[in-house]
Enzyme design. Structure first.
Site, mmCIF file in Angstrom:
data_model
loop_
_atom_site.group_PDB
_atom_site.id
_atom_site.type_symbol
_atom_site.label_atom_id
_atom_site.label_comp_id
_atom_site.label_asym_id
_atom_site.label_seq_id
_atom_site.Cartn_x
_atom_site.Cartn_y
_atom_site.Cartn_z
ATOM 1 N N HIS A 1 -0.782 4.958 0.830
ATOM 2 C CA HIS A 1 -1.060 4.665 2.257
ATOM 3 C C HIS A 1 -1.510 5.899 3.033
ATOM 4 C CE1 HIS A 1 0.457 0.643 1.900
ATOM 5 N NE2 HIS A 1 1.693 1.016 1.643
ATOM 6 N N ASP B 1 0.604 -2.135 -6.669
ATOM 7 C CA ASP B 1 1.641 -2.169 -5.635
ATOM 8 C C ASP B 1 1.439 -3.417 -4.769
ATOM 9 O OD1 ASP B 1 3.581 0.090 -4.127
ATOM 10 O OD2 ASP B 1 2.708 -1.391 -2.762
ATOM 11 N N HIS C 1 1.587 -3.678 -1.726
ATOM 12 C CA HIS C 1 0.869 -3.354 -0.489
ATOM 13 C C HIS C 1 -0.518 -2.805 -0.830
ATOM 14 C CE1 HIS C 1 5.225 -2.911 0.420
ATOM 15 N NE2 HIS C 1 4.882 -3.541 1.528
ATOM 16 N N ASP D 1 6.912 -3.019 -6.301
ATOM 17 C CA ASP D 1 7.429 -3.920 -5.263
ATOM 18 C C ASP D 1 6.766 -5.296 -5.299
ATOM 19 O OD1 ASP D 1 5.049 -2.786 -4.455
ATOM 20 O OD2 ASP D 1 5.814 -1.995 -2.557
HETATM 21 ZN ZN LIG Z 1 4.329 -1.051 -1.722
#
Ligand SMILES: [Zn+2]
Length: 301
Positions: free
Chosen positions: A121, A157, A159, A239
């Protein structure tokens, strides 16, 4: 596969026990490591010249000053820092730099960078979503500066890796393939953002093994065959597991096994090295199982 793990205790010192991204994550992920016979190598700090390609000097200096002079605190509402955070972050990026070096020398076929803080990120000018510096982006730039022309980044991931996508959005030498829950944090990652070297495969809340089998058994395999990379870099965020407390996907242990297997099989099929760097994953027991699954496959394939 001939595999090395890169790890340093500094990764445990960036810590806030009440935060989901805490040092226990890495301890649980590595719990099964003694059952395998991989060498565990120490990283060095990332070279400043390399880090400066991805992040602005202003941001790097500001991050350093915050940690050294004003800790503890928060870079954004999600992203804490303490006095060790800058060091952990430059050694996390440095692990990926070293991993790419080792792979290009031919010392290993696979490297797992067991690092914190995560990276995907992190944007050019700011920390975001538990990430300080973009570790996987450091690896891709290192590979390009070493003379490679085609780097494939896979990000499983839950995200979307906004920072990674933005870093390479106009650079066709780097292919970015991401599966992630969507719509979801950080808001990016729709199919509308795809171009000839950005391939987002958004997953609706509740998606599980069936959707991921198609994504990794078909879409990923086809994309990587077409791109013919010289190295594969994996943003390995666990995750996406159904037990994760922060996300809404339903991938089981077997689904995770399928994904890792597809990644390793494509590395073998194309005869190119593969590097994993740890991103998210917030259920400690799931992390322990995912660590074992990953190491088992690295050892057996
Ligand atoms: Zn994540």
């Amino acid at each position: 596969m001939k595999t090395a793990v890169i790890y340093d205790d500094i990764y445990l010192k960036h810590d806030l026990p009440t935060h989901p991204e805490n040092s226990l994550r890495l301890k649980y992920f590595l719990k099964s490591l003694p059952e395998f016979d991989f060498p565990v190598l120490k990283p060095e700090a990332v070279s400043y010249e390399l880090l400066k390609v991805i992040h602005s000097e202003n941001y790097i200096e500001e991050a350093k000053l915050s940690c050294k002079e004003y800790a503890p605190g928060f870079f954004d509402p999600d992203t804490y820092y303490n006095e060790y955070t800058y060091d952990a972050a430059i050694f996390a990026a440095g692990a990926v730099e070293k991993g790419v070096e080792l792979l290009l020398k031919g010392d290993y076929e696979a490297v797992f960078c067991a690092v914190r803080p995560p990276g995907h990120h992190a944007e050019r000018d700011r920390a975001m979503g538990f990430c300080i510096f973009n570790n996987v982006a450091v690896g891709a730039v290192k590979a390009l500066l070493s003379g490679l022309e085609r780097v494939f980044i896979v990000d499983f991931d839950a995200h979307h890796g906004n920072g990674t996508q933005h870093t390479f959005y106009t650079n066709p030498q780097v292919f970015y393939f991401s599966t992630h829950q969507y719509p979801f944090y950080p808001g990016t990652g729709s199919e509308k953002e795809n171009n000839d070297h950005i391939l987002n495969v958004p997953m609706a809340e509740g998606s599980g093994d069936l959707e991921y089998r198609k994504a990794y058994g078909e879409i990923y395999r086809e994309a990587i065959r077409r791109f013919k990379p010289e190295i594969i870099l994996v943003s390995a965020g666990y995750d996406l597991h159904r037990d994760d407390p922060l996300t809404g996907l339903e991938v089981t242990d077997e689904g995770i096994r399928f994904i890792i297997e597809q990644l390793l099989l494509s590395s073998k099929e194309l005869s190119v090295p593969i590097l994993f760097t740890l991103e998210g994953g917030y259920n400690l027991y799931a992390l322990e199982r995912c660590g074992r699954i990953t190491f088992e496959l690295l050892q057996s394939l």
